[in-house]
Design an enzyme around this catalytic site. Structure first.
Site, PDB file in Angstrom:
ATOM      1  N   TRP A   1       0.864  -1.184   0.000  1.00 40.67           N
ATOM      2  CA  TRP A   1       0.000   0.000   0.000  1.00 40.67           C
ATOM      3  C   TRP A   1       0.897   1.230   0.000  1.00 40.67           C
ATOM      4  O   TRP A   1       1.821   1.319   0.804  1.00 40.67           O
ATOM      5  CB  TRP A   1      -0.922   0.058   1.226  1.00 40.67           C
ATOM      6  CG  TRP A   1      -1.622   1.384   1.286  1.00 40.67           C
ATOM      7  CD1 TRP A   1      -2.648   1.804   0.487  1.00 40.67           C
ATOM      8  CD2 TRP A   1      -1.294   2.499   2.126  1.00 40.67           C
ATOM      9  NE1 TRP A   1      -2.984   3.102   0.787  1.00 40.67           N
ATOM     10  CE2 TRP A   1      -2.169   3.555   1.787  1.00 40.67           C
ATOM     11  CE3 TRP A   1      -0.354   2.711   3.128  1.00 40.67           C
ATOM     12  CZ2 TRP A   1      -2.134   4.808   2.421  1.00 40.67           C
ATOM     13  CZ3 TRP A   1      -0.303   3.951   3.763  1.00 40.67           C
ATOM     14  CH2 TRP A   1      -1.194   4.978   3.410  1.00 40.67           C
TER      15      TRP A   1
ATOM     16  N   GLU B   1      -2.962  -2.951  -2.526  1.00 41.40           N
ATOM     17  CA  GLU B   1      -4.109  -2.395  -1.802  1.00 41.40           C
ATOM     18  C   GLU B   1      -4.485  -1.022  -2.344  1.00 41.40           C
ATOM     19  O   GLU B   1      -3.685  -0.095  -2.323  1.00 41.40           O
ATOM     20  CB  GLU B   1      -3.763  -2.287  -0.309  1.00 41.40           C
ATOM     21  CG  GLU B   1      -4.902  -1.712   0.537  1.00 41.40           C
ATOM     22  CD  GLU B   1      -4.554  -1.615   2.026  1.00 41.40           C
ATOM     23  OE1 GLU B   1      -3.423  -1.988   2.407  1.00 41.40           O
ATOM     24  OE2 GLU B   1      -5.417  -1.156   2.793  1.00 41.40           O
TER      25      GLU B   1
ATOM     26  N   LYS C   1      -6.992   2.510  -2.599  1.00 43.98           N
ATOM     27  CA  LYS C   1      -7.581   3.449  -1.646  1.00 43.98           C
ATOM     28  C   LYS C   1      -8.306   4.537  -2.416  1.00 43.98           C
ATOM     29  O   LYS C   1      -7.997   4.818  -3.563  1.00 43.98           O
ATOM     30  CB  LYS C   1      -6.472   4.042  -0.767  1.00 43.98           C
ATOM     31  CG  LYS C   1      -7.003   4.843   0.414  1.00 43.98           C
ATOM     32  CD  LYS C   1      -5.934   4.985   1.497  1.00 43.98           C
ATOM     33  CE  LYS C   1      -6.458   5.860   2.625  1.00 43.98           C
ATOM     34  NZ  LYS C   1      -5.557   5.876   3.778  1.00 43.98           N
TER      35      LYS C   1
ATOM     36  N   ASP D   1      -9.662  -3.058   1.363  1.00 42.61           N
ATOM     37  CA  ASP D   1      -9.774  -2.504   2.721  1.00 42.61           C
ATOM     38  C   ASP D   1     -11.149  -1.862   2.837  1.00 42.61           C
ATOM     39  O   ASP D   1     -11.539  -1.042   2.000  1.00 42.61           O
ATOM     40  CB  ASP D   1      -8.646  -1.485   2.940  1.00 42.61           C
ATOM     41  CG  ASP D   1      -8.637  -0.901   4.352  1.00 42.61           C
ATOM     42  OD1 ASP D   1      -9.702  -0.443   4.808  1.00 42.61           O
ATOM     43  OD2 ASP D   1      -7.567  -0.885   4.986  1.00 42.61           O
TER      44      ASP D   1
ATOM     45  N   HIS E   1     -11.620   1.914   2.385  1.00 40.60           N
ATOM     46  CA  HIS E   1     -11.005   2.573   1.235  1.00 40.60           C
ATOM     47  C   HIS E   1     -11.957   2.814   0.073  1.00 40.60           C
ATOM     48  O   HIS E   1     -11.538   2.864  -1.079  1.00 40.60           O
ATOM     49  CB  HIS E   1      -9.790   1.760   0.774  1.00 40.60           C
ATOM     50  CG  HIS E   1      -8.644   1.826   1.735  1.00 40.60           C
ATOM     51  ND1 HIS E   1      -7.388   1.374   1.438  1.00 40.60           N
ATOM     52  CD2 HIS E   1      -8.567   2.328   2.994  1.00 40.60           C
ATOM     53  CE1 HIS E   1      -6.585   1.573   2.474  1.00 40.60           C
ATOM     54  NE2 HIS E   1      -7.284   2.141   3.433  1.00 40.60           N
TER      55      HIS E   1
ATOM     56  N   HIS F   1      -8.679  -6.287   4.215  1.00 38.43           N
ATOM     57  CA  HIS F   1      -8.374  -5.517   5.418  1.00 38.43           C
ATOM     58  C   HIS F   1      -9.725  -5.166   6.016  1.00 38.43           C
ATOM     59  O   HIS F   1     -10.378  -4.214   5.589  1.00 38.43           O
ATOM     60  CB  HIS F   1      -7.577  -4.248   5.086  1.00 38.43           C
ATOM     61  CG  HIS F   1      -6.105  -4.479   5.027  1.00 38.43           C
ATOM     62  ND1 HIS F   1      -5.193  -3.460   4.898  1.00 38.43           N
ATOM     63  CD2 HIS F   1      -5.384  -5.630   5.123  1.00 38.43           C
ATOM     64  CE1 HIS F   1      -3.969  -3.974   4.900  1.00 38.43           C
ATOM     65  NE2 HIS F   1      -4.058  -5.276   5.021  1.00 38.43           N
TER      66      HIS F   1
ATOM     67  N   ASP G   1     -11.690   7.130   6.438  1.00 39.89           N
ATOM     68  CA  ASP G   1     -10.967   5.880   6.669  1.00 39.89           C
ATOM     69  C   ASP G   1     -10.397   5.889   8.088  1.00 39.89           C
ATOM     70  O   ASP G   1      -9.197   5.905   8.299  1.00 39.89           O
ATOM     71  CB  ASP G   1      -9.846   5.785   5.620  1.00 39.89           C
ATOM     72  CG  ASP G   1      -9.026   4.513   5.737  1.00 39.89           C
ATOM     73  OD1 ASP G   1      -9.601   3.474   6.087  1.00 39.89           O
ATOM     74  OD2 ASP G   1      -7.804   4.573   5.485  1.00 39.89           O
TER      75      ASP G   1
ATOM     76  N   ASP H   1     -10.524   3.755  10.607  1.00 41.21           N
ATOM     77  CA  ASP H   1      -9.954   2.540  11.180  1.00 41.21           C
ATOM     78  C   ASP H   1     -10.398   2.273  12.614  1.00 41.21           C
ATOM     79  O   ASP H   1      -9.584   1.969  13.484  1.00 41.21           O
ATOM     80  CB  ASP H   1      -8.421   2.566  11.073  1.00 41.21           C
ATOM     81  CG  ASP H   1      -7.947   2.427   9.637  1.00 41.21           C
ATOM     82  OD1 ASP H   1      -8.100   1.340   9.079  1.00 41.21           O
ATOM     83  OD2 ASP H   1      -7.446   3.415   9.068  1.00 41.21           O
TER      84      ASP H   1
ATOM     85  N   ASP I   1      -7.475  -4.450   9.813  1.00 40.71           N
ATOM     86  CA  ASP I   1      -6.769  -3.166   9.739  1.00 40.71           C
ATOM     87  C   ASP I   1      -7.557  -2.108  10.491  1.00 40.71           C
ATOM     88  O   ASP I   1      -8.436  -1.454   9.923  1.00 40.71           O
ATOM     89  CB  ASP I   1      -6.563  -2.757   8.269  1.00 40.71           C
ATOM     90  CG  ASP I   1      -5.633  -1.544   8.151  1.00 40.71           C
ATOM     91  OD1 ASP I   1      -5.127  -1.078   9.189  1.00 40.71           O
ATOM     92  OD2 ASP I   1      -5.428  -1.070   7.013  1.00 40.71           O
TER      93      ASP I   1
HETATM   94  C1  RNT Z   1      -3.794   2.690   4.854  1.00 46.47           C
HETATM   95  C2  RNT Z   1      -3.952   1.247   4.551  1.00 46.47           C
HETATM   96  C3  RNT Z   1      -2.853   0.360   5.049  1.00 46.47           C
HETATM   97  C4  RNT Z   1      -2.385   0.705   6.440  1.00 46.47           C
HETATM   98  C5  RNT Z   1      -1.409  -0.282   7.007  1.00 46.47           C
HETATM   99  C6  RNT Z   1      -0.763   0.217   8.254  1.00 46.47           C
HETATM  100  O1  RNT Z   1      -4.900   3.408   4.557  1.00 46.47           O
HETATM  101  O2  RNT Z   1      -5.169   0.784   5.012  1.00 46.47           O
HETATM  102  O3  RNT Z   1      -3.247  -0.952   4.952  1.00 46.47           O
HETATM  103  O4  RNT Z   1      -3.454   0.842   7.322  1.00 46.47           O
HETATM  104  O5  RNT Z   1      -0.515  -0.630   6.040  1.00 46.47           O
HETATM  105 ZN    ZN Z   2      -5.490  -1.343   4.891  1.00 43.75          ZN
END
Ligand code: RNT
Ligand code: ZN
Length: 409
Positions: free
Chosen positions: A179, A218, A220, A251, A254, A278, A286, A288, A318
């Protein structure tokens, strides 16, 4: 309610709870190391995470060293039923050396591998393309400056070698997930040039054949500071993964907040053999947050089971919340993913399909709503008991006690 009576109730619906528990036992979740220390890592040279990702909060107990992080992980895994994996980031090197990102090698992670072997854990890996002076422009593999690109290409190549060695050492392939934070705060003039540079850099990183690791990319939508354009968008990486035969990492944070990532699984799976997830919980952005047993997570689990994707989907987590006990966050979030999978495994899929194929949407609705009343908690408690892990108040007491033991850090 006890397990036997729950089992009988599910059995009335034609659902075999023992078969569901046996299936759940086989599902390994890749637990992300970065929840334990707010994505700080163990490099003496780096600062805060950057790259548009941010852990907020100041709860006591953040792991400051590899030993502290491993101790916290051991506690977390002991409270998560089943056998799982650890997802390590390159910034979590364990060494007295001070290698820059383009100097990393396997030895900087050997202690992690020895520990993982000891614990019976598989290890996944990630290059770290953020929290570094050469990433301060939020441009790495797509940077217009060839020198900066070359630095990050070397980092990416080295992480693949490290992941391959990890996979060989532990006898289970390590997924190396790429990523990059690359993007622009304001409307770029030449998106094509940036995406072409990213593609060329990725090609150089991935050019060496490896067999004990797997590559994932990955995508986003946006990050803080890169609101106008993310170079590695979903379309970019979906196409790239298809053409270059890598895994695609989806993810849950994302995409646009109203998009369903669960809906994407079957669509993506028709074009790609394997997917990496993720699992996360975006809130307005985003953000998390720790994953809950909510509709989004249940929908993901339902799709994984109903579309028969469990054998070709790697479930990684994640999230990172620094306002609560970090170990409790791991335990609760990972168990929620398992609980969602259990609910999906306890569904009368044939009956639901039959109703749907007959266009009897009333029956389908009656079924899905009636199923909500079944005693999932008793089956989950049985799973935990079989795995020697606690539920309810005894679990809360252990989580509290561990947090108290680390809060003077
Ligand atoms: C960032 C991505 C990525 C990170 C990690 C720490 O937006 O989601 O996966 O969260 O690599
Ligand atoms: Zn991620």
């Amino acid at each position: 309610m006890g397990y036997d009576s729950a089992k009988a109730q599910f059995s009335d619906w034609g659902i075999d709870t023992d078969a569901a528990l046996a299936r759940l036992q086989d599902i390994s979740i890749s637990v992300h190391c970065w929840q334990g220390d707010d994505v700080v890592g163990f490099e003496t040279r780096s600062g805060t995470s950057g790259g548009g990702i941010q852990a907020t909060g100041n709860h006591p107990g953040r792991a400051r060293t590899p030993d502290e992080l491993r101790a916290d992980l051991e506690f977390a895994y002991a409270n998560i039923p089943g056998k799982h994996r650890l997802n390590l980031h390159a910034m979590y090197m364990d060494t007295e050396d001070r290698p820059d990102r383009d100097q990393l090698d396997y030895n900087h992670f050997a202690r992690w591998v020895d520990w993982a072997r000891d614990q019976g854990l598989g290890l996944d890996f990630n290059p770290t393309f953020f929290a570094h002076p050469k990433a301060d422009d939020n441009l790495t593999l797509s940077h217009p400056d060839q020198g900066i690109r070359d630095f990050w290409i070397e980092h990416g190549r080295r992480t693949r070698d490290i992941a391959a060695r990890i996979g060989a050492e532990l006898g289970t392939p390590s997924i190396n997930n790429i990523w990059v934070p690359d993007g622009y705060k304001d409307t770029p003039t030449d998106r094509m040039a940036a995406r072409t540079r990213l593609e060329q850099s990725l090609d150089l990183i991935l050019s060496k054949p490896q067999d004990t690791m797997r590559d994932a990319v990955e995508s986003k939508l946006f990050g803080i500071g890169v609101e106008a354009c993310t170079v590695g968008s979903h379309e970019f990486y979906f196409g790239y993964a298809m053409r270059k035969n890598t895994l695609l990492c989806l993810d849950m944070g994302h995409f646009h907040p109203t998009e369903s990532v669960a809906d994407k699984l079957s669509a993506v799976a028709l074009s790609l053999p394997e997917i990496l997830l993720h699992v996360s919980r975006p809130m307005r952005w985003d953000s998390d947050h720790v994953i809950l047993l909510n509709d989004d997570i249940l929908a993901m689990a339902h799709e994984l089971v109903s579309a028969d994707l469990l054998d070709r989907t790697h479930i990684g987590l994640d999230f990172f919340d620094a306002t609560i006990s970090r170990t409790a966050a791991w335990v609760i979030g990972t168990r929620n993913m398992q609980k969602a999978l259990l609910q999906a495994l306890l569904r009368p899929w044939d009956r639901l399909r039959l109703a749907e194929n007959r266009l009897d949407f009333t029956a389908r609705l009656t079924l899905t709503e009636a199923l909500k009343d079944l005693p999932y908690g008793a089956v989950w408690a049985e799973f935990c008991a079989r795995n020697g892990t606690k539920v309810g108040m005894p679990l809360i007491q252990d989580l509290d006690a561990y947090q108290a033991s680390v809060s003077d850090r």
